[in-house]
Design a protein around this motif. Structure first.
Motif, PDB file in Angstrom:
ATOM      1  N   VAL A  36       0.824  -1.218   0.000  1.00  0.00           N
ATOM      2  CA  VAL A  36       0.000   0.000   0.000  1.00  0.00           C
ATOM      3  C   VAL A  36       0.854   1.261   0.000  1.00  0.00           C
ATOM      4  CG1 VAL A  36      -1.945  -1.164   1.106  1.00  0.00           C
ATOM      5  CG2 VAL A  36      -0.262   0.006   2.531  1.00  0.00           C
ATOM      6  N   MET A  37       2.066   1.178   0.519  1.00  0.00           N
ATOM      7  CA  MET A  37       2.950   2.345   0.499  1.00  0.00           C
ATOM      8  C   MET A  37       3.469   2.638  -0.907  1.00  0.00           C
ATOM      9  SD  MET A  37       5.277   1.908   3.965  1.00  0.00           S
ATOM     10  CE  MET A  37       6.278   3.349   3.597  1.00  0.00           C
ATOM     11  N   ASN A  38       3.599   1.606  -1.732  1.00  0.00           N
ATOM     12  CA  ASN A  38       4.288   1.762  -3.006  1.00  0.00           C
ATOM     13  C   ASN A  38       3.418   1.522  -4.234  1.00  0.00           C
ATOM     14  OD1 ASN A  38       7.136   2.206  -2.029  1.00  0.00           O
ATOM     15  ND2 ASN A  38       6.704   0.241  -1.033  1.00  0.00           N
ATOM     16  N   ASN A  39       2.113   1.348  -4.030  1.00  0.00           N
ATOM     17  CA  ASN A  39       1.238   1.076  -5.172  1.00  0.00           C
ATOM     18  C   ASN A  39      -0.089   1.809  -5.019  1.00  0.00           C
ATOM     19  OD1 ASN A  39       2.570  -1.361  -6.758  1.00  0.00           O
ATOM     20  ND2 ASN A  39       2.813  -1.779  -4.571  1.00  0.00           N
ATOM     21  N   ASP A  40      -0.581   2.316  -6.139  1.00  0.00           N
ATOM     22  CA  ASP A  40      -1.920   2.892  -6.172  1.00  0.00           C
ATOM     23  C   ASP A  40      -2.943   1.757  -6.078  1.00  0.00           C
ATOM     24  OD1 ASP A  40      -3.510   5.483  -6.970  1.00  0.00           O
ATOM     25  OD2 ASP A  40      -4.380   3.843  -8.149  1.00  0.00           O
ATOM     26  N   PRO A  41      -4.099   2.005  -5.433  1.00  0.00           N
ATOM     27  CA  PRO A  41      -5.116   0.951  -5.340  1.00  0.00           C
ATOM     28  C   PRO A  41      -5.524   0.358  -6.686  1.00  0.00           C
ATOM     29  CG  PRO A  41      -5.632   2.709  -3.810  1.00  0.00           C
ATOM     30  CD  PRO A  41      -4.460   3.184  -4.620  1.00  0.00           C
ATOM     31  N   SER A  42      -5.359   1.101  -7.770  1.00  0.00           N
ATOM     32  CA  SER A  42      -5.700   0.557  -9.088  1.00  0.00           C
ATOM     33  C   SER A  42      -4.829  -0.636  -9.461  1.00  0.00           C
ATOM     34  CB  SER A  42      -5.574   1.641 -10.161  1.00  0.00           C
ATOM     35  OG  SER A  42      -4.234   2.096 -10.260  1.00  0.00           O
ATOM     36  N   LYS A  43      -3.698  -0.779  -8.785  1.00  0.00           N
ATOM     37  CA  LYS A  43      -2.781  -1.891  -9.055  1.00  0.00           C
ATOM     38  C   LYS A  43      -3.097  -3.121  -8.204  1.00  0.00           C
ATOM     39  CE  LYS A  43      -0.143   0.342 -11.990  1.00  0.00           C
ATOM     40  NZ  LYS A  43      -0.067  -0.074 -13.414  1.00  0.00           N
ATOM     41  N   PHE A  44      -3.994  -2.978  -7.238  1.00  0.00           N
ATOM     42  CA  PHE A  44      -4.255  -4.079  -6.315  1.00  0.00           C
ATOM     43  C   PHE A  44      -4.746  -5.348  -7.018  1.00  0.00           C
ATOM     44  CE2 PHE A  44      -5.033  -1.203  -2.337  1.00  0.00           C
ATOM     45  CZ  PHE A  44      -3.708  -0.818  -2.394  1.00  0.00           C
ATOM     46  N   PRO A  45      -5.672  -5.261  -8.003  1.00  0.00           N
ATOM     47  CA  PRO A  45      -6.110  -6.505  -8.664  1.00  0.00           C
ATOM     48  C   PRO A  45      -4.952  -7.279  -9.287  1.00  0.00           C
ATOM     49  CG  PRO A  45      -7.617  -4.716  -9.178  1.00  0.00           C
ATOM     50  CD  PRO A  45      -6.448  -4.086  -8.479  1.00  0.00           C
ATOM     51  N   GLU A  46      -4.048  -6.569  -9.920  1.00  0.00           N
ATOM     52  CA  GLU A  46      -2.892  -7.214 -10.537  1.00  0.00           C
ATOM     53  C   GLU A  46      -2.005  -7.868  -9.477  1.00  0.00           C
ATOM     54  OE1 GLU A  46       1.071  -5.810 -13.065  1.00  0.00           O
ATOM     55  OE2 GLU A  46      -0.718  -4.523 -13.011  1.00  0.00           O
ATOM     56  N   ILE A  47      -1.822  -7.175  -8.351  1.00  0.00           N
ATOM     57  CA  ILE A  47      -0.997  -7.710  -7.261  1.00  0.00           C
ATOM     58  C   ILE A  47      -1.649  -8.946  -6.644  1.00  0.00           C
ATOM     59  CG2 ILE A  47      -0.115  -7.202  -4.953  1.00  0.00           C
ATOM     60  CD1 ILE A  47       0.188  -4.257  -5.932  1.00  0.00           C
ATOM     61  N   ILE A  48      -2.967  -8.891  -6.472  1.00  0.00           N
ATOM     62  CA  ILE A  48      -3.703 -10.046  -5.921  1.00  0.00           C
ATOM     63  C   ILE A  48      -3.479 -11.280  -6.795  1.00  0.00           C
ATOM     64  CG2 ILE A  48      -6.029 -10.978  -5.569  1.00  0.00           C
ATOM     65  CD1 ILE A  48      -6.825  -8.120  -4.641  1.00  0.00           C
ATOM     66  N   GLU A  49      -3.570 -11.106  -8.111  1.00  0.00           N
ATOM     67  CA  GLU A  49      -3.375 -12.222  -9.028  1.00  0.00           C
ATOM     68  C   GLU A  49      -1.947 -12.769  -8.935  1.00  0.00           C
ATOM     69  OE1 GLU A  49      -4.473 -11.283 -13.004  1.00  0.00           O
ATOM     70  OE2 GLU A  49      -6.424 -10.444 -12.438  1.00  0.00           O
ATOM     71  N   LYS A  50      -0.999 -11.857  -8.886  1.00  0.00           N
ATOM     72  CA  LYS A  50       0.411 -12.263  -8.877  1.00  0.00           C
ATOM     73  C   LYS A  50       0.774 -12.993  -7.587  1.00  0.00           C
ATOM     74  CE  LYS A  50       5.091 -10.405  -9.412  1.00  0.00           C
ATOM     75  NZ  LYS A  50       5.902  -9.165  -9.609  1.00  0.00           N
ATOM     76  N   LYS A  51       0.281 -12.501  -6.464  1.00  0.00           N
ATOM     77  CA  LYS A  51       0.652 -13.065  -5.170  1.00  0.00           C
ATOM     78  C   LYS A  51      -0.008 -14.429  -4.920  1.00  0.00           C
ATOM     79  CE  LYS A  51       3.142  -9.610  -3.442  1.00  0.00           C
ATOM     80  NZ  LYS A  51       4.554  -9.746  -2.991  1.00  0.00           N
ATOM     81  N   GLY A  52      -1.263 -14.583  -5.322  1.00  0.00           N
ATOM     82  CA  GLY A  52      -1.962 -15.834  -5.033  1.00  0.00           C
ATOM     83  C   GLY A  52      -1.975 -16.138  -3.549  1.00  0.00           C
ATOM     84  N   SER A  53      -2.300 -15.132  -2.744  1.00  0.00           N
ATOM     85  CA  SER A  53      -2.229 -15.234  -1.288  1.00  0.00           C
ATOM     86  C   SER A  53      -3.577 -14.876  -0.684  1.00  0.00           C
ATOM     87  CB  SER A  53      -1.145 -14.280  -0.768  1.00  0.00           C
ATOM     88  OG  SER A  53      -1.323 -13.958   0.591  1.00  0.00           O
ATOM     89  N   TRP A  54      -4.066 -15.704   0.253  1.00  0.00           N
ATOM     90  CA  TRP A  54      -5.337 -15.412   0.912  1.00  0.00           C
ATOM     91  C   TRP A  54      -5.306 -14.083   1.656  1.00  0.00           C
ATOM     92  CZ3 TRP A  54     -10.157 -15.001   1.959  1.00  0.00           C
ATOM     93  CH2 TRP A  54     -10.602 -14.754   3.249  1.00  0.00           C
ATOM     94  N   PRO A  55      -4.313 -13.777   2.497  1.00  0.00           N
ATOM     95  CA  PRO A  55      -4.331 -12.485   3.200  1.00  0.00           C
ATOM     96  C   PRO A  55      -4.323 -11.294   2.259  1.00  0.00           C
ATOM     97  CG  PRO A  55      -2.756 -13.980   4.240  1.00  0.00           C
ATOM     98  CD  PRO A  55      -3.172 -14.617   2.954  1.00  0.00           C
ATOM     99  N   VAL A  56      -3.565 -11.378   1.170  1.00  0.00           N
ATOM    100  CA  VAL A  56      -3.518 -10.268   0.211  1.00  0.00           C
ATOM    101  C   VAL A  56      -4.885 -10.097  -0.448  1.00  0.00           C
ATOM    102  CG1 VAL A  56      -2.486  -9.450  -1.945  1.00  0.00           C
ATOM    103  CG2 VAL A  56      -1.038 -10.469  -0.174  1.00  0.00           C
ATOM    104  N   LEU A  57      -5.512 -11.198  -0.859  1.00  0.00           N
ATOM    105  CA  LEU A  57      -6.862 -11.131  -1.430  1.00  0.00           C
ATOM    106  C   LEU A  57      -7.839 -10.548  -0.419  1.00  0.00           C
ATOM    107  CD1 LEU A  57      -9.016 -11.910  -3.602  1.00  0.00           C
ATOM    108  CD2 LEU A  57      -9.172 -14.130  -2.432  1.00  0.00           C
ATOM    109  N   TYR A  58      -7.814 -11.075   0.794  1.00  0.00           N
ATOM    110  CA  TYR A  58      -8.780 -10.673   1.820  1.00  0.00           C
ATOM    111  C   TYR A  58      -8.676  -9.184   2.146  1.00  0.00           C
ATOM    112  CZ  TYR A  58     -11.075 -10.365   6.366  1.00  0.00           C
ATOM    113  OH  TYR A  58     -11.882  -9.988   7.411  1.00  0.00           O
ATOM    114  N   HIS A  59      -7.475  -8.684   2.307  1.00  0.00           N
ATOM    115  CA  HIS A  59      -7.307  -7.300   2.744  1.00  0.00           C
ATOM    116  C   HIS A  59      -7.390  -6.287   1.604  1.00  0.00           C
ATOM    117  CE1 HIS A  59      -6.498  -8.187   6.924  1.00  0.00           C
ATOM    118  NE2 HIS A  59      -5.594  -9.093   6.575  1.00  0.00           N
ATOM    119  N   LEU A  60      -7.089  -6.693   0.362  1.00  0.00           N
ATOM    120  CA  LEU A  60      -6.979  -5.714  -0.713  1.00  0.00           C
ATOM    121  C   LEU A  60      -8.071  -5.804  -1.776  1.00  0.00           C
ATOM    122  CD1 LEU A  60      -3.119  -5.623  -1.384  1.00  0.00           C
ATOM    123  CD2 LEU A  60      -4.485  -4.270   0.216  1.00  0.00           C
ATOM    124  N   SER A  61      -8.907  -6.838  -1.737  1.00  0.00           N
ATOM    125  CA  SER A  61      -9.926  -6.987  -2.779  1.00  0.00           C
ATOM    126  C   SER A  61     -11.002  -5.912  -2.680  1.00  0.00           C
ATOM    127  CB  SER A  61     -10.589  -8.361  -2.685  1.00  0.00           C
ATOM    128  OG  SER A  61     -11.685  -8.448  -3.577  1.00  0.00           O
TER     129      SER A  61
END
Length: 723
Positions: A36-61
């Motif tokens: 969140v410090m280094n990315n605009d929220p518009s990038k979150f979907p791409e990050i969620i896909e790349k990470k494949g992580s439940w906590p990242v999906l849960y907190h950023l979706s």
């Protein structure tokens, strides 16, 4: 002096912070803070896909905020959010209200919240225990939100009656006419009975059994919550039922608008933990709906304490490209009339809503004089919201299901032919509703009304192609519907096997078009790697045929497809355990290889695949592997076909550069009963409303077609362009 700091426009208040976070998820919170410090929220979907992580999906979706997005606000409300965490809800509340006061125990999570929502100039976050902060809070909030928080009341408040005291404490801070909003799991939710783990403990049946004295959280039944409300003197409360649950809500019903039969079919995915599948939740939900018991077994509750809202139903379509993100509501006006609306969820989707009005006018003109009514559509120019009349009737799909339930195939065929007759009227006109599926037609005696025509195009589309898609979607929703014998309907439509294959590829491309080529939630679920397993005791009796070794057959594609002319049987034999090793030197001009392991249903485990002695893995996927079965794991594939095959695709640029074309394949084949194979395929792909309203789950139908369909096909024909 107040101890405050700023992150962007967000104020953090540490007056009641005791210098230590009382809970922490460890390294994942550092990862979230970095994101969140280094990315605009518009990038979150791409990050969620790349990470494949439940906590990242849960907190950023983005879908996390669906649970409160539907609540009508004027933009001036004063809001308190208790347990704001990493800010999944805070940003949406900031957009909808005048001011947001957050309370959270964790400094690290509050910093994540602040960085994530740093452009919000109306958010203050108080860090510390709510019990310590509560005396400092004003008493005039219009809304108090507890999203996934009320269950922790014992830890927040303590004492003999912590949940009662929590509510009484909150009530003191409400403005006259204010509301408290609680989202919480149902202790007796059907998914927990069917084999999902309890969310907070990660154990099976712990909530159903009533928890133990050391449980960190406690959820409640519907009546359990009502008893707490009554003890607190609260009589004005209203239950809503988020589905599949409140975390990733796609639909929300109410006591005034309960689900219909067949509507609840997104049940298998469980992102946080692997789960068992003890029974088919769709059929269980249908039984509860039919007997009027859904409210007690819904997976989650959203309770509004205070005056009710006119909205009685919401459906979200925001797992899409921005230009197609919308919300569909059913509301009740002061005269008691039901009204349907579709609203854009972002500025990019305004044109899409406006196009629905154009679609109405075009379809009305096409079917003028025919036997298909088009539900009227009006656009509010000020709000950009489309409104429709509420139509009485029964979905055509429901009538078809009744025929199947009574083994009345002739009645089903009669309905289907009537459907073809009505939709084919003025077929030559350059306008067609691509989504003219059975669910979108309500039947009231002789009157058939189209109630949803969101995907209408200014191009002529043959009736047989629209009907093919209607059958496709119908079969996707329920495994039991395959009893219709689909082949005869394709034959009646005049569709060849090759045409059906092409239409499935087109359907896959349409899905990617709608989602903006993003991963669906099912694809993310698979990447996260949580499993849904059926206990061995619940599988069909092990009447598995004895493995009968057969010759392994290979087909070579030199650019013109597979043919018998370019095929051969290998001398390689299976051992007594069904294992074989294949070593091949390939000509440079071989583009694809197809391996036919046996000629009956089976499970194939690719224990090793090497290209030029380099092992193929998820990180080295230049070689495409496309079976006509369902992946059970990274190695194993189940085939419910009598003609299983696995295609190896060598056409990537990376492979073309290699000087040596040598492929080594180690595999193990296990024979399996056809019914068992079909059940495994069904379980693997069941319950995914993955990308939009249509419930398009492309993968599950692969086994219906002998020649299959390449996994991951994309591309949209030029017809998929709006009028």
């Amino acid at each position: 002096m107040a101890q405050t700091t700023k992150i962007g426009n967000v104020t953090l208040n540490f007056d009641r912070y005791k210098g230590m976070d009382l809970y922490c998820d460890g390294q994942i919170e550092d990862e979230l803070l970095d994101i969140v410090m280094n990315n605009d929220p518009s990038k979150f979907p791409e990050i969620i896909e790349k990470k494949g992580s439940w906590p990242v999906l849960y907190h950023l979706s983005e879908q996390r905020s669906n649970i409160i997005e539907w609540i009508p606000m004027s933009g001036s409300e004063k809001v308190l959010e208790v347990g704001s965490g990493c800010g999944a809800i805070t940003g949406k509340l900031s957009q909808k209200s005048g001011s947001v006061t957050c309370v959270d125990l964790s400094k690290k999570r509050s910093e994540i919240n602040a960085y994530r929502n740093k452009n919000c100039d109306n958010v203050t976050i108080h860090v510390g225990n709510f019990k310590d902060i509560e005396p400092d809070l004003p008493n005039d909030f219009d809304y108090i939100f507890l999203i996934g928080v009320f269950e922790y009341g014992q830890g927040y408040i303590g004492g003999e009656y912590p949940y009662d005291n929590f509510l009484k404490m909150l009530k003191k801070h409400l403005h006259a006419g204010g509301r408290i909003v609680i989202a919480i799991e149902n202790r007796m939710g059907l998914k927990y009975l069917a084999g999902c783990r309890e969310d907070h403990l990660g154990t099976y049946f712990s909530g159903i059994e009533g928890y133990n004295s050391e449980s960190v959280a406690r959820t409640f039944t519907r009546n359990g919550l009502i008893q707490i409300f009554k003890r607190c003197g609260i009589n004005n409360y209203h239950f809503y039922y988020p589905y599949p649950d409140y975390k990733f809500m796609t639909m929300m019903h109410s006591d005034y608008y309960l689900p219909g039969l067949g509507e609840l079919n997104d049940n298998v995915r469980n992102f946080d933990n692997s789960r068992m599948i003890l029974f088919n939740e769709k059929y269980a939900f249908d039984g509860l709906v039919k007997d009027g018991m859904y409210q007690d077994f819904a997976n989650s509750f959203e309770v509004i304490i205070g005056n009710e809202f006119p909205t009685v139903f919401s459906k979200y379509s925001n797992d899409r490209a921005a230009e197609f993100k919308i919300r569909t509501d059913i509301s009740v006006d002061r005269a008691g009339r039901r009204i349907i609306t579709k609203a854009p969820l972002c500025a990019e989707a305004v044109d899409h809503i406006n196009s629905i009005r154009d679609a109405y006018e075009a379809l009305k003109e096409r079917y003028r004089g025919g036997d298909l009514e088009i539900n009227d559509c009006q656009i509010d120019e000020k709000t950009g919201v489309a409104s429709f009349s509420f139509v009485n009737g029964e979905p055509l799909s429901s009538l078809m299901d009744k025929c199947l339930a009574g083994d009345d195939i002739e009645g089903f065929e009669k309905l289907f032919r009537e459907y073809l007759r009505r939709i084919s009227y003025n077929e030559e006109m350059a306008v067609a509703d691509y989504d003219l599926i059975f669910n979108n037609i309500l039947v009231n005696g002789p009157i058939w009304t189209v109630i949803d025509y969101e995907w209408t195009y200014g191009k002529q589309i043959p009736t047989k192609e629209i009907a093919f898609r209607a059958l496709y979607c119908y079969l996707e929703e329920d495994e039991k519907r395959r009893k219709i014998g689909i082949d005869k309907f394709y034959k009646e439509l005049g569709l060849s096997e090759e045409e059906a294959k092409d239409l499935l590829e087109e359907e896959a491309g349409f899905q990617k078009y709608v989602t903006g080529n993003r991963m669906s939630m099912v694809e993310i679920w698979k990447k996260i790697g949580k499993k849904a397993t059926v206990p061995a005791e619940l599988l069909p009796p092990p009447e598995v045929p004895v493995f009968n070794p057969e010759a392994i057959k290979l087909y070579y594609d030199y650019g013109e497809g597979f043919s018998e002319e370019n095929s051969k049987e290998l001398d390689t034999e299976y051992d007594k355990n069904g294992k074989a090793m294949i070593e091949l030197e390939l000509d440079d001009n071989v583009m694809k290889l197809r391996l036919d392991p046996v000629s009956h249903p089976c499970i194939v485990s690719l224990t090793s695949v090497k290209w030029n002695d380099e092992r193929i893995s998820d990180d080295n996927s230049a070689l495409g592997i496309h079976p006509n079965g369902a992946w059970l794991s990274d190695e194993s594939i189940v085939f419910d076909s009598d003609d299983p095959w696995i295609e190896f695709d060598f056409t990537s640029d990376e492979l073309k550069k290699r000087a040596v074309n040598r492929i080594n394949i180690r595999l193990t084949v296990s024979s399996i009963q056809k019914k068992q194979a079909q059940d495994l395929v069904s379980y693997q792909y069941a319950g995914s409303d993955e990308s939009d309203d249509e419930g398009l789950r492309f993968s599950k139908l692969k086994g219906l077609f002998k020649n299959g369909l390449k996994k991951g096909s994309t591309g949209v024909s030029d017809r998929k362009r709006k009028a």
